[in-house]
Design a protein around this motif. Structure first.
Motif, mmCIF file in Angstrom:
data_model
loop_
_atom_site.group_PDB
_atom_site.id
_atom_site.type_symbol
_atom_site.label_atom_id
_atom_site.label_comp_id
_atom_site.label_asym_id
_atom_site.label_seq_id
_atom_site.Cartn_x
_atom_site.Cartn_y
_atom_site.Cartn_z
ATOM 1 N N LYS A 100 0.824 -1.226 0.000
ATOM 2 C CA LYS A 100 0.000 0.000 0.000
ATOM 3 C C LYS A 100 0.853 1.270 0.000
ATOM 4 O O LYS A 100 0.376 2.343 -0.340
ATOM 5 N N ASP A 101 2.132 1.124 0.403
ATOM 6 C CA ASP A 101 2.998 2.303 0.496
ATOM 7 C C ASP A 101 3.886 2.498 -0.733
ATOM 8 O O ASP A 101 4.773 3.348 -0.737
ATOM 9 N N ALA A 102 3.655 1.692 -1.770
ATOM 10 C CA ALA A 102 4.445 1.862 -2.999
ATOM 11 C C ALA A 102 4.080 3.189 -3.649
ATOM 12 O O ALA A 102 2.912 3.593 -3.645
ATOM 13 N N PRO A 103 5.068 3.914 -4.208
ATOM 14 C CA PRO A 103 4.739 5.196 -4.856
ATOM 15 C C PRO A 103 3.858 4.978 -6.081
ATOM 16 O O PRO A 103 3.893 3.905 -6.708
ATOM 17 N N GLU A 104 3.082 6.001 -6.405
ATOM 18 C CA GLU A 104 2.156 5.912 -7.547
ATOM 19 C C GLU A 104 2.921 5.558 -8.828
ATOM 20 O O GLU A 104 3.979 6.117 -9.111
ATOM 21 N N GLY A 105 2.391 4.588 -9.560
ATOM 22 C CA GLY A 105 3.005 4.191 -10.827
ATOM 23 C C GLY A 105 4.094 3.140 -10.685
ATOM 24 O O GLY A 105 4.605 2.633 -11.686
ATOM 25 N N PHE A 106 4.451 2.807 -9.435
ATOM 26 C CA PHE A 106 5.516 1.812 -9.225
ATOM 27 C C PHE A 106 4.946 0.417 -9.460
ATOM 28 O O PHE A 106 3.917 0.047 -8.896
ATOM 29 N N VAL A 107 5.595 -0.334 -10.305
ATOM 30 C CA VAL A 107 5.104 -1.685 -10.644
ATOM 31 C C VAL A 107 5.946 -2.719 -9.902
ATOM 32 O O VAL A 107 7.155 -2.805 -10.093
ATOM 33 N N MET A 108 5.280 -3.489 -9.033
ATOM 34 C CA MET A 108 5.984 -4.547 -8.303
ATOM 35 C C MET A 108 6.104 -5.789 -9.167
ATOM 36 O O MET A 108 5.172 -6.125 -9.899
ATOM 37 N N ALA A 109 7.240 -6.446 -9.051
ATOM 38 C CA ALA A 109 7.471 -7.640 -9.866
ATOM 39 C C ALA A 109 7.122 -8.888 -9.065
ATOM 40 O O ALA A 109 7.517 -9.010 -7.911
ATOM 41 N N GLU A 110 6.333 -9.770 -9.685
ATOM 42 C CA GLU A 110 6.088 -11.072 -9.050
ATOM 43 C C GLU A 110 7.192 -12.014 -9.496
ATOM 44 O O GLU A 110 7.391 -12.217 -10.690
ATOM 45 N N MET A 111 7.910 -12.586 -8.552
ATOM 46 C CA MET A 111 9.074 -13.408 -8.902
ATOM 47 C C MET A 111 8.983 -14.790 -8.270
ATOM 48 O O MET A 111 8.451 -14.940 -7.160
ATOM 49 N N THR A 112 9.535 -15.743 -8.974
ATOM 50 C CA THR A 112 9.741 -17.064 -8.372
ATOM 51 C C THR A 112 10.966 -16.950 -7.464
ATOM 52 O O THR A 112 11.709 -15.967 -7.523
ATOM 53 N N SER A 113 11.182 -17.971 -6.654
ATOM 54 C CA SER A 113 12.355 -17.969 -5.767
ATOM 55 C C SER A 113 13.642 -17.875 -6.579
ATOM 56 O O SER A 113 14.582 -17.158 -6.211
ATOM 57 N N GLU A 114 13.677 -18.587 -7.718
ATOM 58 C CA GLU A 114 14.885 -18.590 -8.563
ATOM 59 C C GLU A 114 15.143 -17.199 -9.140
ATOM 60 O O GLU A 114 16.279 -16.707 -9.146
ATOM 61 N N GLU A 115 14.071 -16.546 -9.640
ATOM 62 C CA GLU A 115 14.220 -15.198 -10.204
ATOM 63 C C GLU A 115 14.681 -14.215 -9.123
ATOM 64 O O GLU A 115 15.549 -13.374 -9.357
ATOM 65 N N PHE A 116 14.102 -14.353 -7.946
ATOM 66 C CA PHE A 116 14.459 -13.453 -6.845
ATOM 67 C C PHE A 116 15.941 -13.602 -6.495
ATOM 68 O O PHE A 116 16.653 -12.601 -6.362
ATOM 69 N N MET A 117 16.392 -14.842 -6.351
ATOM 70 C CA MET A 117 17.790 -15.074 -5.966
ATOM 71 C C MET A 117 18.749 -14.579 -7.052
ATOM 72 O O MET A 117 19.819 -14.040 -6.758
ATOM 73 N N SER A 118 18.338 -14.730 -8.316
ATOM 74 C CA SER A 118 19.170 -14.264 -9.430
ATOM 75 C C SER A 118 19.311 -12.741 -9.401
ATOM 76 O O SER A 118 20.404 -12.189 -9.548
ATOM 77 N N LYS A 119 18.175 -12.044 -9.177
ATOM 78 C CA LYS A 119 18.209 -10.578 -9.132
ATOM 79 C C LYS A 119 18.957 -10.095 -7.885
ATOM 80 O O LYS A 119 19.615 -9.049 -7.912
ATOM 81 N N LEU A 120 18.856 -10.851 -6.816
ATOM 82 C CA LEU A 120 19.581 -10.500 -5.593
ATOM 83 C C LEU A 120 21.093 -10.600 -5.831
ATOM 84 O O LEU A 120 21.859 -9.713 -5.413
ATOM 85 N N ASP A 121 21.502 -11.644 -6.530
ATOM 86 C CA ASP A 121 22.935 -11.793 -6.868
ATOM 87 C C ASP A 121 23.406 -10.640 -7.762
ATOM 88 O O ASP A 121 24.517 -10.118 -7.585
ATOM 89 N N ALA A 122 22.543 -10.237 -8.717
ATOM 90 C CA ALA A 122 22.896 -9.121 -9.614
ATOM 91 C C ALA A 122 23.067 -7.829 -8.816
ATOM 92 O O ALA A 122 23.985 -7.036 -9.068
#
Length: 629
Positions: free
Chosen positions: A170-192
C-alpha cells in the motif's frame, strides 16, 4: 591554458555523472545553488529527449566545450517526472550513451593531465577540483541524496531478508510496478544487486533494484537461503556509509546550512521504507510484551497459535536464560534490530513451564530489563510515527500495523488468556471472601506454595491486589496473587475484620467488570483476525481445576441451602437454632422483610445461579423463618 582545459573537462565529467545519476535514479537534481538565469522548470518529454541528443552531438563535436557542463546540469535539474514505459526506455538508451561518453571524457581528462604534468614537472591531483564548479552544491547534494537513498533501500532489503516481511504494497509510490518473482528469479536478481553494489556502490540504480526486491520477496524464501547474502549486503552498506560521510563533509564546505538542507531530497520510497521500520519496531514491541507476559505469569504462548511452519526451540533453563540475556543485550544496543521479534517470540513460545519457585523467581529478575527494553522500543516507535506522519500527512494506526505480524494471533491469544485467568482468579477470590471457604489446599498445583498469612498480612496483600487490578487490569500478576489469597484466607477472623473483607468485595467486583470489558475487546480483536472465536487455540489456566472445583463446591452448597429453605417453607418451621454454626448470627426478620429477602434471593438465582451469596442468603432465611405471617 592546459590547466583551464583540465578544469573544463573535469567540470563536464562531474556534470555528466550527475546527469547519468538523474537518468538512472529518476530523481531530478535539487535546484538549490544553481547559477542565476539557469532554466529550472521541468521540460516536456519531447523537448528533454531533443536536448539530450543535442548534448551528445555537442560532446562528439567538441568534448572540451564549456557548454557541456551547463547543458548537462540544466538537463539534470529539468528531468520530467511522469514518464510512460516507452519514454523510460528511451531515457535508458540515452543513459547508456552518456555512460560511454563519460568513459571517453575521462580518457581525454587523463591525456590532458599527462600533458599538464609534463609542462610543470610534478604530479597534479584532481581531488577537490570539481568542488570549485558553480554547480558544485547541486552536484554534491545529488550525490549525497543518491548514496543516502541507496543506504536506506539496502537497509530495508536487509530487514526484509532477515524477517521475511515484504515492504507494504500500500505504500508503494504511484506508478511503481511490483514484480512477481519465483524464488529462482528473486535469488538471481539478488545476486545481480550484490554484484553491482560490490563493483559500483555509488550507482544510482541500486536503490530501485533493492526496493523492487524488498517489495517482491517470495513467501517461499527461507532465512537460511539468504543468510550469506545479508552479510554481503551489510558489507556494501558499510562501504556506502563511509562514502555518505565523505560526501556529506564535502557538501558542508560548499554552502550555508539552509541551502544544504533545501538541497536534500526525500526518497520516493521513503513512505515504504519508514513504514517498514515502524512495522518492525511495532512487531518487536508486541513480541517483547508477549515475552514479558510469559516470564511474569509462567505461561508459554499457546502452541496452537503459532504460524504454520514455525518451529519452537526446546531449551533447558540454562539455554533459556542465556538466550534471554542475549536478546536483552541486542534490544539495548540496537532497538531497531529486525531480529528482536523472532528471538522474543521464540522465547515466549519456549518458556519452560516446569520450574521450581526459586527458578521462576530468578527469571522474574529479568522483568525490569525487559520492561526497559520495551520502553526504549516505544520511544523509537513514537519517533518513527512522527516521521511517517510528516511524510504522509496522516496519523498511522499502530493497532492495524501489529496485525500484519506473523505472530499477531499468538500475541492476542496470550493477552486473552491472561485477562481470562485474572477474571477467573478474582471471581474465585470473591467467592472465597463471600463464603469464607478457602480453595482446598489438596488441589494446589504441584510446586505451588500456599502462604500462611496472619490476618494483617492478608489485608495488606488484598489491598495490593485491589490496587494492581484497578491500575493494571491486564497485569499477568493478578492471577497468582488472587489465587494465593484464595488459598490462604485465615480461618479465624473477627467480626470487624470480616466486615472489612466484605467491604473489599466492591473494589474486586469493579476490577472484574473492567477486566470483562477488556476481555470482550480482545475477544473481538481475535475474532477479527481469525474469523472465529478460535477456542481451540486457548489453553487452560494452571489453576483451572482449583477454580472449577471451588465453583462446584459453591454451587453444591447453594443447592443444599436452597433444599433446606424449601423444607423450611414447606414445613413452616425454621432450622433449629442449636445448629447455627459458631459466629453465624441469623437475621431477625418480620414477615414482610422475610418475603422481600426471599424475592431478592429468587432474583439472584435467575440472574446468577453460581453466585456465592446464594448459600448464605438461603440459610439465613431458613434459620430466620418468622413465627407469625
Amino acid at each position: 591554458v592546459v590547466s583551464l582545459k583540465i578544469t573544463v573537462v573535469s567540470f563536464s565529467i562531474q556534470a555528466m555523472e550527475s546527469l547519468l545519476a538523474v537518468l538512472s535514479s529518476g530523481y531530478a537534481m535539487p535546484a538549490q545553488g544553481a547559477p542565476e538565469g539557469l532554466t529550472l522548470d521541468e521540460l516536456p518529454v519531447a523537448d528533454y529527449l531533443s536536448k539530450l541528443d543535442m548534448l551528445l552531438a555537442m560532446i562528439e563535436e567538441n568534448p572540451l566545450s564549456p557548454e557541456v557542463e551547463t547543458l548537462s546540469f540544466t538537463l539534470s535539474i529539468t528531468r520530467p517526472g511522469a514518464l510512460s514505459t516507452e519514454e523510460k526506455a528511451q531515457l535508458t538508451a540515452k543513459s547508456e550513451m552518456i555512460s560511454q561518453t563519460i568513459i571517453t571524457m575521462i580518457t581525454l581528462q587523463q591525456s590532458i593531465l599527462v600533458n599538464l604534468e609534463g609542462l610543470i614537472g610534478s604530479v597534479v591531483s584532481l581531488q577537490g577540483l570539481a568542488t570549485s564548479s558553480k554547480f558544485a552544491l547541486s552536484a554534491v547534494s545529488l550525490k549525497l541524496n543518491i548514496v543516502s537513498f541507496t543506504v536506506q533501500a539496502l537497509e530495508s532489503l536487509i530487514v526484509v531478508l532477515t524477517t521475511g516481511y515484504a515492504l507494504p504494497a500500500k505504500d508503494a509510490p504511484e506508478g511503481f510496478v511490483m514484480a512477481e518473482m519465483t524464488s529462482e528469479e528473486f535469488m538471481s536478481k539478488l545476486d545481480a544487486l550484490i554484484t553491482l553494489t560490490s563493483e559500483n556502490p555509488s550507482s544510482a540504480e541500486i536503490e530501485t533494484m533493492a526496493i523492487i526486491l524488498a517489495f517482491s520477496i517470495p513467501a517461499s524464501i527461507s532465512t537460511a537461503e539468504v543468510e550469506g547474502k545479508i552479510s554481503l549486503i551489510s558489507q556494501s552498506v558499510t562501504v556506502l556509509t563511509t562514502i555518505q560521510q565523505s560526501v556529506s563533509a564535502d557538501l558542508e564546505g560548499l554552502g550555508d546550512a539552509a541551502a544544504i538542507e533545501q538541497a536534500l531530497l526525500v526518497s520516493k520510497f521513503a513512505v515504504a521504507t519508514v513504514s517498514l521500520k515502524l512495522s518492525i519496531v511495532s512487531f518487536s514491541i508486541q513480541a517483547m510484551e508477549s515475552l514479558l507476559i510469559a516470564v511474569s505469569s509462567g505461561y508459554a504462548l499457546p502452541a496452537a497459535s503459532a504460524p504454520e511452519g514455525f518451529v519452537m526451540t526446546e531449551m533447558s533453563l540454562e539455554e533459556y536464560t542465556a538466550s534471554l540475556d542475549s536478546l536483552l543485550v541486542l534490544a539495548t544496543e540496537n532497538s531497531a534490530s529486525p531480529e528482536i521479534e523472532l528471538k522474543a517470540i521464540n522465547l515466549a513460545f519456549s518458556f519452560p513451564v516446569s520450574l521450581t519457585v526459586s527458578e521462576a523467581e530468578e527469571l522474574k529478575t529479568k522483568l525490569a530489563v525487559i520492561s526497559a527494553a520495551i520502553s526504549a522500543l516505544v520511544s523509537l516507535q513514537e519517533s518513527i510515527s512522527v516521521e511517517i506522519t510528516g511524510l504522509t500527512g496522516s496519523e498511522v494506526s499502530l493497532k492495524e500495523v501489529v496485525l500484519a505480524s506473523n505472530f499477531a494471533l499468538a500475541a492476542i491469544t496470550i493477552k486473552l488468556e491472561i485477562i481470562s485467568f485474572g477474571v477467573q482468579a478474582l471471581e474465585s477470590l470473591i467467592a472465597v471472601i463471600t463464603t469464607g471457604y478457602a480453595l482446598p489446599a489438596a488441589n494446589a498445583p504441584e510446586g505451588f506454595l500456599i502462604a500462611d498469612m496472619s490476618v494483617e498480612s492478608y489485608i495488606v496483600k488484598l489491598n495490593e491486589l485491589i490496587t494492581l487490578s484497578g491500575a493494571e487490569p491486564s497485569s499477568p500478576a493478578i492471577e497468582a496473587l488472587a489465587i494465593t489469597l484464595a488459598f490462604s484466607i485465615p480461618a479465624s477472623i473477627s467480626t470487624d475484620i470480616e466486615a472489612e473483607l466484605q467491604g473489599k468485595l466492591t473494589s474486586l467486583s469493579e476490577s472484574v467488570t473492567a477486566m470483562l470489558s477488556i476481555q470482550e475487546s480482545i475477544s473481538a480483536e481475535l475474532q477479527g483476525l481469525t474469523g472465529s472465536d478460535a477456542p481451540a487455540i486457548l489453553s487452560p489456566s494452571k489453576f483451572a481445576s482449583e477454580t472449577v472445583s471451588l465453583k462446584l463446591t459453591i454451587v453444591s452448597f447453594g443447592i443444599q441451602a436452597m433444599e433446606s429453605l424449601v423444607t423450611v417453607l414447606t414445613a413452616g418451621y425454621p432450622l433449629p437454632a442449636n445448629f447455627v454454626p459458631e459466629g453465624f448470627v441469623p437475621s431477625k426478620l418480620t414477615s414482610v422483610e422475610f418475603l422481600s429477602s426471599l424475592e431478592a434471593l429468587l432474583t439472584l438465582l435467575v440472574e446468577n445461579p453460581s453466585s456465592p451469596d446464594i448459600e448464605l442468603l438461603a440459610i439465613n432465611l431458613a434459620f430466620s423463618y418468622p413465627d407469625v405471617f
